[in-house]
Design a protein around this motif. Structure first.
Motif, PDB file in Angstrom:
ATOM      1  N   GLN A   1      31.516  88.668 -11.189  1.00  0.00           N
ATOM      2  CA  GLN A   1      30.780  89.890 -10.864  1.00  0.00           C
ATOM      3  C   GLN A   1      30.356  89.885  -9.389  1.00  0.00           C
ATOM      4  OE1 GLN A   1      30.359  92.665 -12.635  1.00  0.00           O
ATOM      5  NE2 GLN A   1      29.375  93.563 -10.855  1.00  0.00           N
ATOM      6  N   GLU A   2      29.901  88.746  -8.894  1.00  0.00           N
ATOM      7  CA  GLU A   2      29.518  88.647  -7.478  1.00  0.00           C
ATOM      8  C   GLU A   2      30.732  88.855  -6.581  1.00  0.00           C
ATOM      9  OE1 GLU A   2      25.767  85.556  -7.421  1.00  0.00           O
ATOM     10  OE2 GLU A   2      27.747  84.749  -7.936  1.00  0.00           O
ATOM     11  N   ILE A   3      31.873  88.336  -6.994  1.00  0.00           N
ATOM     12  CA  ILE A   3      33.101  88.509  -6.204  1.00  0.00           C
ATOM     13  C   ILE A   3      33.496  89.980  -6.154  1.00  0.00           C
ATOM     14  CG2 ILE A   3      35.588  87.996  -6.126  1.00  0.00           C
ATOM     15  CD1 ILE A   3      34.824  85.158  -7.192  1.00  0.00           C
ATOM     16  N   VAL A   4      33.351  90.677  -7.264  1.00  0.00           N
ATOM     17  CA  VAL A   4      33.644  92.114  -7.276  1.00  0.00           C
ATOM     18  C   VAL A   4      32.714  92.845  -6.303  1.00  0.00           C
ATOM     19  CG1 VAL A   4      33.557  94.218  -8.694  1.00  0.00           C
ATOM     20  CG2 VAL A   4      34.655  92.145  -9.584  1.00  0.00           C
ATOM     21  N   SER A   5      31.431  92.502  -6.311  1.00  0.00           N
ATOM     22  CA  SER A   5      30.472  93.126  -5.379  1.00  0.00           C
ATOM     23  C   SER A   5      30.840  92.812  -3.933  1.00  0.00           C
ATOM     24  CB  SER A   5      29.053  92.639  -5.661  1.00  0.00           C
ATOM     25  OG  SER A   5      28.619  93.060  -6.922  1.00  0.00           O
ATOM     26  N   LEU A   6      31.201  91.572  -3.676  1.00  0.00           N
ATOM     27  CA  LEU A   6      31.616  91.193  -2.319  1.00  0.00           C
ATOM     28  C   LEU A   6      32.868  91.956  -1.903  1.00  0.00           C
ATOM     29  CD1 LEU A   6      31.023  87.333  -2.445  1.00  0.00           C
ATOM     30  CD2 LEU A   6      29.805  88.976  -1.004  1.00  0.00           C
ATOM     31  N   TYR A   7      33.783  92.133  -2.843  1.00  0.00           N
ATOM     32  CA  TYR A   7      35.019  92.855  -2.539  1.00  0.00           C
ATOM     33  C   TYR A   7      34.723  94.312  -2.195  1.00  0.00           C
ATOM     34  CZ  TYR A   7      39.828  94.462  -2.789  1.00  0.00           C
ATOM     35  OH  TYR A   7      41.049  94.992  -2.480  1.00  0.00           O
ATOM     36  N   GLN A   8      33.816  94.932  -2.934  1.00  0.00           N
ATOM     37  CA  GLN A   8      33.452  96.320  -2.642  1.00  0.00           C
ATOM     38  C   GLN A   8      32.867  96.437  -1.237  1.00  0.00           C
ATOM     39  OE1 GLN A   8      30.911  97.033  -6.022  1.00  0.00           O
ATOM     40  NE2 GLN A   8      32.604  97.753  -7.294  1.00  0.00           N
ATOM     41  N   ARG A   9      32.005  95.505  -0.878  1.00  0.00           N
ATOM     42  CA  ARG A   9      31.409  95.538   0.465  1.00  0.00           C
ATOM     43  C   ARG A   9      32.464  95.231   1.526  1.00  0.00           C
ATOM     44  NH1 ARG A   9      29.149  98.183   3.889  1.00  0.00           N
ATOM     45  NH2 ARG A   9      27.818  97.125   5.369  1.00  0.00           N
ATOM     46  N   PHE A  10      33.356  94.284   1.238  1.00  0.00           N
ATOM     47  CA  PHE A  10      34.440  93.957   2.154  1.00  0.00           C
ATOM     48  C   PHE A  10      35.277  95.212   2.428  1.00  0.00           C
ATOM     49  CE2 PHE A  10      38.775  92.600   3.070  1.00  0.00           C
ATOM     50  CZ  PHE A  10      38.585  91.612   4.033  1.00  0.00           C
ATOM     51  N   CYS A  11      35.605  95.941   1.390  1.00  0.00           N
ATOM     52  CA  CYS A  11      36.413  97.155   1.543  1.00  0.00           C
ATOM     53  C   CYS A  11      35.679  98.225   2.347  1.00  0.00           C
ATOM     54  CB  CYS A  11      36.832  97.689   0.177  1.00  0.00           C
ATOM     55  SG  CYS A  11      38.020  96.629  -0.676  1.00  0.00           S
ATOM     56  N   GLN A  12      34.363  98.323   2.174  1.00  0.00           N
ATOM     57  CA  GLN A  12      33.583  99.274   2.968  1.00  0.00           C
ATOM     58  C   GLN A  12      33.628  98.913   4.447  1.00  0.00           C
ATOM     59  OE1 GLN A  12      29.734  98.947   1.188  1.00  0.00           O
ATOM     60  NE2 GLN A  12      30.146 100.478  -0.397  1.00  0.00           N
ATOM     61  N   LEU A  13      33.529  97.623   4.737  1.00  0.00           N
ATOM     62  CA  LEU A  13      33.549  97.183   6.135  1.00  0.00           C
ATOM     63  C   LEU A  13      34.948  97.285   6.741  1.00  0.00           C
ATOM     64  CD1 LEU A  13      31.179  94.094   5.942  1.00  0.00           C
ATOM     65  CD2 LEU A  13      30.739  96.269   7.108  1.00  0.00           C
ATOM     66  N   ASP A  14      35.968  97.056   5.932  1.00  0.00           N
ATOM     67  CA  ASP A  14      37.359  97.129   6.389  1.00  0.00           C
ATOM     68  C   ASP A  14      37.784  98.593   6.416  1.00  0.00           C
ATOM     69  OD1 ASP A  14      40.019  96.658   7.025  1.00  0.00           O
ATOM     70  OD2 ASP A  14      40.550  95.938   5.015  1.00  0.00           O
ATOM     71  N   ARG A  15      37.242  99.332   7.369  1.00  0.00           N
ATOM     72  CA  ARG A  15      37.417 100.786   7.424  1.00  0.00           C
ATOM     73  C   ARG A  15      38.867 101.225   7.546  1.00  0.00           C
ATOM     74  NH1 ARG A  15      32.489 100.603  11.087  1.00  0.00           N
ATOM     75  NH2 ARG A  15      34.072  99.981  12.564  1.00  0.00           N
ATOM     76  N   ASN A  16      39.701 100.417   8.186  1.00  0.00           N
ATOM     77  CA  ASN A  16      41.100 100.797   8.379  1.00  0.00           C
ATOM     78  C   ASN A  16      42.015 100.214   7.307  1.00  0.00           C
ATOM     79  OD1 ASN A  16      40.470 102.251  10.725  1.00  0.00           O
ATOM     80  ND2 ASN A  16      40.519 100.383  11.942  1.00  0.00           N
ATOM     81  N   ALA A  17      41.428  99.593   6.291  1.00  0.00           N
ATOM     82  CA  ALA A  17      42.189  99.015   5.166  1.00  0.00           C
ATOM     83  C   ALA A  17      43.304  98.084   5.654  1.00  0.00           C
ATOM     84  CB  ALA A  17      42.737 100.127   4.270  1.00  0.00           C
ATOM     85  N   LYS A  18      42.958  97.201   6.601  1.00  0.00           N
ATOM     86  CA  LYS A  18      43.921  96.253   7.159  1.00  0.00           C
ATOM     87  C   LYS A  18      44.010  94.969   6.338  1.00  0.00           C
ATOM     88  CE  LYS A  18      41.497  96.051  10.868  1.00  0.00           C
ATOM     89  NZ  LYS A  18      40.382  96.785  10.327  1.00  0.00           N
ATOM     90  N   GLY A  19      43.001  94.736   5.496  1.00  0.00           N
ATOM     91  CA  GLY A  19      42.981  93.500   4.717  1.00  0.00           C
ATOM     92  C   GLY A  19      42.135  92.420   5.371  1.00  0.00           C
ATOM     93  N   PHE A  20      41.511  92.753   6.493  1.00  0.00           N
ATOM     94  CA  PHE A  20      40.581  91.839   7.156  1.00  0.00           C
ATOM     95  C   PHE A  20      39.542  92.662   7.893  1.00  0.00           C
ATOM     96  CE2 PHE A  20      43.946  92.626  10.233  1.00  0.00           C
ATOM     97  CZ  PHE A  20      43.250  92.858  11.409  1.00  0.00           C
ATOM     98  N   ILE A  21      38.443  92.004   8.241  1.00  0.00           N
ATOM     99  CA  ILE A  21      37.364  92.698   8.945  1.00  0.00           C
ATOM    100  C   ILE A  21      37.376  92.253  10.404  1.00  0.00           C
ATOM    101  CG2 ILE A  21      34.882  93.146   9.038  1.00  0.00           C
ATOM    102  CD1 ILE A  21      34.753  92.408   6.075  1.00  0.00           C
TER     103      ILE A  21
END
Length: 182
Positions: free
Chosen positions: A27-47
């Motif tokens: 569940q924590e990993i899913v939350s981290l993934y959601q935040r990661f995707c929000q920060l990765d604005r260009n959907a490059k797969g990295f921040i």
């Protein structure tokens, strides 16, 4: 797992969990993934560094440049591994290892007087002169049994930090870190 539009599969969750030594629940990993995707604005797969700096609390951190060197370009799996030191399940040595990496700016596995001086400069800014910083650092090293010419290795760092209270090391929880990134 690489783009913001993709979803994590059960296999992805298990793989990330193993990569971060099971310090986060799925569940924590899913939350981290959601935040990661929000920060990765260009959907490059990295921040990118710019994306991290878009978080005001991160940008204002006196150690942000050092942290950016560690974070810039991390994919999700490595991002979670980095954050694992902030997990409530992380032990003191894992937390100290992260702090050691912050001090070891050149990544050579040892912390020199100059490495420590740079961190002190980042933390103190204009409130201390270079002379004052050197004087303070020399005194702290002396009290710990080291000299200006000494190098601290991770084992030394752990030995000296474990003596201190766990509350003074890294007391920030993962949830607080996520709040800052939000």
């Amino acid at each position: 797992m690489g783009t913001a539009s993709s979803m994590l599969t059960q296999y992805d969750l298990e793989e990330v969990q193993l990569h971060c030594h099971n310090l986060f629940s799925q569940q924590e990993i899913v939350s981290l993934y959601q935040r990661f995707c929000q920060l990765d604005r260009n959907a490059k797969g990295f921040i990118s560094a710019d994306e991290f700096l878009s978080v005001p609390e991160f940008a204002m951190n006196p150690l942000s440049q050092r942290l950016l060197e560690m974070l810039d370009g991390l994919n999700f799996k490595d991002f979670v591994a980095f954050l694992s030191a902030f997990s409530a399940k992380a032990n003191m040595e894992q937390k100290i290892a992260l702090i050691f990496k912050v001090y070891d700016s050149d990544g050579n596995g040892k912390i020199s007087f100059n490495d420590m001086l740079e961190v002190l400069q980042d933390l103190s800014g204009v409130f201390m002169s270079n002379e004052q910083r050197e004087k303070v650092l020399i005194q702290v090293l002396k009290e710990a049994g080291y000299t200006r010419e000494s190098y601290l290795m991770l084992d030394d760092f752990i030995k000296n930090r474990v003596k201190e209270s766990e509350d003074t090391c890294i007391s920030m929880s993962t949830n607080r870190f996520l709040e800052i990134l939000a």
